[in-house]
Design an enzyme around this catalytic site. Structure first.
Site, mmCIF file in Angstrom:
data_model
loop_
_atom_site.group_PDB
_atom_site.id
_atom_site.type_symbol
_atom_site.label_atom_id
_atom_site.label_comp_id
_atom_site.label_asym_id
_atom_site.label_seq_id
_atom_site.Cartn_x
_atom_site.Cartn_y
_atom_site.Cartn_z
ATOM 1 N N ASN A 133 0.881 -1.315 -0.059
ATOM 2 C CA ASN A 133 0.139 -0.003 0.004
ATOM 3 C C ASN A 133 0.818 1.231 -0.066
ATOM 4 O OD1 ASN A 133 0.679 -0.574 2.484
ATOM 5 N ND2 ASN A 133 -0.954 0.363 3.536
ATOM 6 N N GLY A 159 1.766 -6.078 7.468
ATOM 7 C CA GLY A 159 0.667 -6.715 6.320
ATOM 8 C C GLY A 159 -0.459 -7.194 6.768
ATOM 9 N N THR A 203 -3.142 -9.257 8.920
ATOM 10 C CA THR A 203 -3.277 -10.072 10.364
ATOM 11 C C THR A 203 -3.195 -11.369 9.990
ATOM 12 O OG1 THR A 203 -4.448 -8.340 11.208
ATOM 13 C CG2 THR A 203 -4.932 -10.231 12.333
ATOM 14 N N THR A 236 -1.387 -13.182 7.797
ATOM 15 C CA THR A 236 -0.015 -13.172 7.393
ATOM 16 C C THR A 236 0.695 -13.254 8.810
ATOM 17 O OG1 THR A 236 -0.674 -12.371 5.313
ATOM 18 C CG2 THR A 236 1.794 -12.751 6.039
ATOM 19 N N GLU A 245 3.178 -5.206 12.335
ATOM 20 C CA GLU A 245 2.190 -4.228 12.166
ATOM 21 C C GLU A 245 0.891 -4.553 11.161
ATOM 22 O OE1 GLU A 245 2.444 -1.396 13.597
ATOM 23 O OE2 GLU A 245 4.472 -1.531 14.337
ATOM 24 N N CYS A 259 -3.284 1.624 5.976
ATOM 25 C CA CYS A 259 -3.653 1.039 7.309
ATOM 26 C C CYS A 259 -4.302 1.556 8.384
ATOM 27 C CB CYS A 259 -2.474 -0.075 7.920
ATOM 28 S SG CYS A 259 -0.861 0.933 7.922
ATOM 29 N N GLU A 316 6.976 0.652 15.938
ATOM 30 C CA GLU A 316 7.977 1.249 15.297
ATOM 31 C C GLU A 316 8.130 2.560 15.828
ATOM 32 O OE1 GLU A 316 6.288 -0.157 11.384
ATOM 33 O OE2 GLU A 316 8.131 -1.412 11.553
HETATM 34 O O1 TXE Z 1 -0.945 -8.771 2.493
HETATM 35 P P1 TXE Z 1 0.057 -9.826 3.032
HETATM 36 P P2 TXE Z 1 -1.576 -8.548 1.209
HETATM 37 C C1 TXE Z 1 -3.886 -6.159 4.834
HETATM 38 C C2 TXE Z 1 -5.074 -5.735 3.811
HETATM 39 C C3 TXE Z 1 -4.985 -6.527 2.743
HETATM 40 C C4 TXE Z 1 -4.396 -7.892 3.243
HETATM 41 C C5 TXE Z 1 -3.598 -8.525 2.323
HETATM 42 O O2 TXE Z 1 -6.197 -6.135 4.443
HETATM 43 O O3 TXE Z 1 -6.171 -6.835 2.090
HETATM 44 O O4 TXE Z 1 -3.545 -7.425 4.274
HETATM 45 O O5 TXE Z 1 -2.718 -7.882 1.632
HETATM 46 C C6 TXE Z 1 4.628 -11.056 2.323
HETATM 47 N N1 TXE Z 1 5.785 -15.198 5.231
HETATM 48 N N2 TXE Z 1 -2.957 -5.194 4.584
HETATM 49 O O6 TXE Z 1 -1.714 -9.642 0.515
HETATM 50 O O7 TXE Z 1 -0.075 -10.975 2.114
HETATM 51 C C7 TXE Z 1 3.915 -10.473 1.111
HETATM 52 O O8 TXE Z 1 4.733 -11.330 0.177
HETATM 53 C C8 TXE Z 1 6.500 -14.169 5.151
HETATM 54 C C9 TXE Z 1 -2.713 -4.247 5.858
HETATM 55 O O9 TXE Z 1 -0.517 -7.696 0.289
HETATM 56 O O10 TXE Z 1 0.212 -9.865 4.455
HETATM 57 C C10 TXE Z 1 4.232 -9.212 1.256
HETATM 58 O O11 TXE Z 1 5.611 -8.813 1.168
HETATM 59 N N3 TXE Z 1 6.105 -13.216 4.065
HETATM 60 C C11 TXE Z 1 -1.517 -3.698 5.747
HETATM 61 C C12 TXE Z 1 3.817 -9.038 2.745
HETATM 62 O O12 TXE Z 1 3.921 -10.169 3.411
HETATM 63 C C13 TXE Z 1 4.932 -13.268 3.695
HETATM 64 C C14 TXE Z 1 -0.910 -3.333 4.329
HETATM 65 C C15 TXE Z 1 2.200 -8.532 2.978
HETATM 66 O O13 TXE Z 1 1.563 -9.298 2.279
HETATM 67 C C16 TXE Z 1 4.159 -14.323 3.920
HETATM 68 C C17 TXE Z 1 -1.398 -4.311 3.362
HETATM 69 C C18 TXE Z 1 4.667 -15.479 4.636
HETATM 70 N N4 TXE Z 1 3.830 -16.545 4.790
HETATM 71 C C19 TXE Z 1 -2.180 -4.997 3.365
HETATM 72 N N5 TXE Z 1 2.658 -14.341 3.063
HETATM 73 C C20 TXE Z 1 -0.938 -2.600 6.637
HETATM 74 N N6 TXE Z 1 -1.566 -2.807 8.017
HETATM 75 O O14 TXE Z 1 -0.289 -1.801 6.462
HETATM 76 C C21 TXE Z 1 2.649 -12.953 2.612
HETATM 77 N N7 TXE Z 1 4.005 -12.645 2.840
#
Ligand code: TXE
Length: 481
Positions: free
Chosen positions: A150, A226, A228, A230, A248, A282, A462
């Site tokens: 994002n 990322g 929750t 994940t 976060e 977020c 952070e």
């Molecule tokens: O996030 P992911 P995504 C939320 C928002 C969004 C949802 C999914 O609701 O729709 O998360 O978004 C890496 N081990 N936020 O799919 O999947 C992945 O490659 C290690 C909130 O983008 O959580 C990416 O680099 N790494 C948020 C990162 O994690 C892993 C901002 C985030 O991906 C992994 C964005 C694993 N098993 C989305 N799986 C905020 N709070 O700022 C994925 N990744």
């Protein structure tokens, strides 16, 4: 098509897997470059380089480390227009936003932590004639930094800069959806002759290379932003290995608008906190609770101004709402709009796929900013994170009721309060279950402040000295007198 490369041990390299992922421009729906579909071997290669570079970097004086970070910050500023264009193209966000927020913040992160490390100090505890304690703070080794799509460069550097400033070396992975500015950062490191192996950037999916970084025994500290779910998956791997973990995660942030607010300012700030970056921050507030006496007026005015938002090609100057980052997120947003209706909500504006702003964008993912009313705090639309340009507005009566509505989700990242009553502002801020509360404002960021959420929004903080504490290990030493 251009190929993005991994940056390992100071060199730009293709993935050892030989496989690639197409990177799609959200505004057009077309692939425009390829990124490495890196695997375990690439993570291994990067961790080995970072581990080898660690003793040298940790021994580098604070002033020299700070000077390197300033060089990166300077170069980001020099290449800022190119970075902003790349960020907008990769993410779908308006170019104006990338210029004003994302890229300046990328350089500010490096500049801030370059200065902060020179002010970082540890404690002593005097025990009189018996002796005294002092606490050493040392870097941990190789830090794993994983960031989302994002705010690509903004959040990527928010982790990397403090990790490096504190003397750690880094293996970082940007989101596979928005890799471009991370790649440009690796070019910048090469241009300035940044010491090899100190920062390594691997590209690819979370499940393949992200999880390999998390599970690597030589990575004792993980900083992740990322989703929750994940975050939960990462915790399951990292916790039994006793890694230091900062998470976060998602949010479902409330925006409490009291009847005694400064009306015009509250309205404008609420529009921003709802739809900035297509609602994909977020910290965006997706649940607006408005006190009964001004509810009807607020809803009417909010809808008029939402309708006036310019949805457009992200690269056009006047665009306020750009493209949704991916087809998956686009469909998720549409599904939640449908759910809101199934749950009895009324769509006052938006709710539909937006017309493509021009021919170039015919295949892009554009969504009308959407306002839904008639949904109480307990329904799924108000409980689950949507992460798109979709907000609900609902009335509340008393201060107690407003607080109860605000606190009624599993999340606790940020909250916003609009009121001119000083005592009430303090009282409500103290009661809100959130890591960050903005009063009569939104997204005002001071990099010295602790940043993070409670409940399902994450663990750890952070920012400022919190980040430097996170990326160092304290060791207490007692000297007997
Ligand atoms: O996030 P992911 P995504 C939320 C928002 C969004 C949802 C999914 O609701 O729709 O998360 O978004 C890496 N081990 N936020 O799919 O999947 C992945 O490659 C290690 C909130 O983008 O959580 C990416 O680099 N790494 C948020 C990162 O994690 C892993 C901002 C985030 O991906 C992994 C964005 C694993 N098993 C989305 N799986 C905020 N709070 O700022 C994925 N990744």
């Amino acid at each position: 098509m251009q190929d993005i490369l991994n940056y390992i041990d100071g060199v730009l390299v293709p993935p050892s897997t030989g496989s690639w992922i197409n990177n799609i421009e959200p505004a057009t729906g077309n692939p425009y470059c390829r990124i490495p579909d890196s695997g375990k071997e690439d993570a291994e290669h990067a961790v080995t380089a970072a581990k080898a570079a660690f003793p040298g970097w940790a021994a580098t004086s604070i002033n020299d480390r700070a000077a390197w970070l300033i060089k990166i910050a300077d170069r980001i500023e020099e290449r800022s227009e190119e970075l902003a264009q790349a960020e907008s193209k990769d993410n779908g966000k308006p170019l104006s936003l990338a210029r004003q927020v994302d890229i300046p913040r990328g350089s500010a992160n490096f500049r801030y932590f370059a200065r902060a490390i020179t002010q970082f100090h540890s404690e002593t505890y005097d025990m009189g004639t018996q002796g005294f304690n002092y606490t050493l703070r040392r870097p941990l080794g190789v830090a794993g930094c994983i960031s989302p799509w994002n705010l690509p460069l903004y959040l990527f550097t928010w982790k990397i800069a403090p990790a490096l400033a504190a003397g750690n070396t880094v293996v970082a992975k940007p989101s596979e959806l928005t890799p471009m500015t991370a790649y440009l950062l690796s070019e910048i490191c090469r241009e300035i002759g940044f010491p090899k192996g100190v920062l390594n950037i691997v590209h690819g999916s979370g499940t393949k290379v992200g999880s390999a970084i998390v599970a690597h025994p030589d990575v004792p500290v993980i900083s992740f932003t990322g989703g929750t779910s994940t975050g939960k998956a990462i915790s399951k791997v990292a916790a039994p290995m006793f890694k230091k973990l900062s998470l976060e995660l998602g949010g479902k942030n409330p925006n409490l608008v009291f009847a005694d607010c400064e009306y015009e300012a509250a309205l404008e700030t609420s529009l921003r906190s709802s739809f900035a970056n297509q609602g994909q921050i977020c910290l965006c507030s997706s649940r607006i609770y408005v006190q009964r006496p001004i509810y009807e007026q607020f809803v009417a005015d909010f809808v008029v101004r939402t309708k006036a938002k310019v949805i457009g090609d992200p690269l056009e100057e006047e665009t306020e709402i750009g493209a949704i980052v991916s087809q998956e997120q686009f469909e998720k947003d549409l599904n939640y709009i449908a759910l809101g209706q199934e749950e009895g909500g009324t769509i006052l504006t938006g709710g539909k796929i937006a017309e493509a702003p021009n021919e170039r964008c015919a295949g892009g993912w554009f969504l009308e900013p959407t306002v839904i009313t008639g949904l109480g705090p307990a329904c799924r639309t108000n409980q689950e994170e949507i992460f798109g340009p979709v907000v609900t507005i609902y009335p509340f009566n008393s201060e107690e009721e407003g607080i109860a509505f605000a606190n009624s989700t599993q999340y606790g990242l940020s909250s916003t309060i609009h009121t001119t009553n000083l005592k009430k502002a303090h009282r409500v801020a103290a009661e809100l279950e959130a890591g960050i509360v903005w009063v009569n404002s939104w997204l005002v960021r001071d990099l010295r402040t602790p940043f993070g959420g409670i409940k399902a929004s994450g663990v750890g903080r952070e920012g400022g000295m919190e980040a430097l504490r996170f990326f160092t290990e304290p060791k207490n030493i007692f000297i007997s007198l």
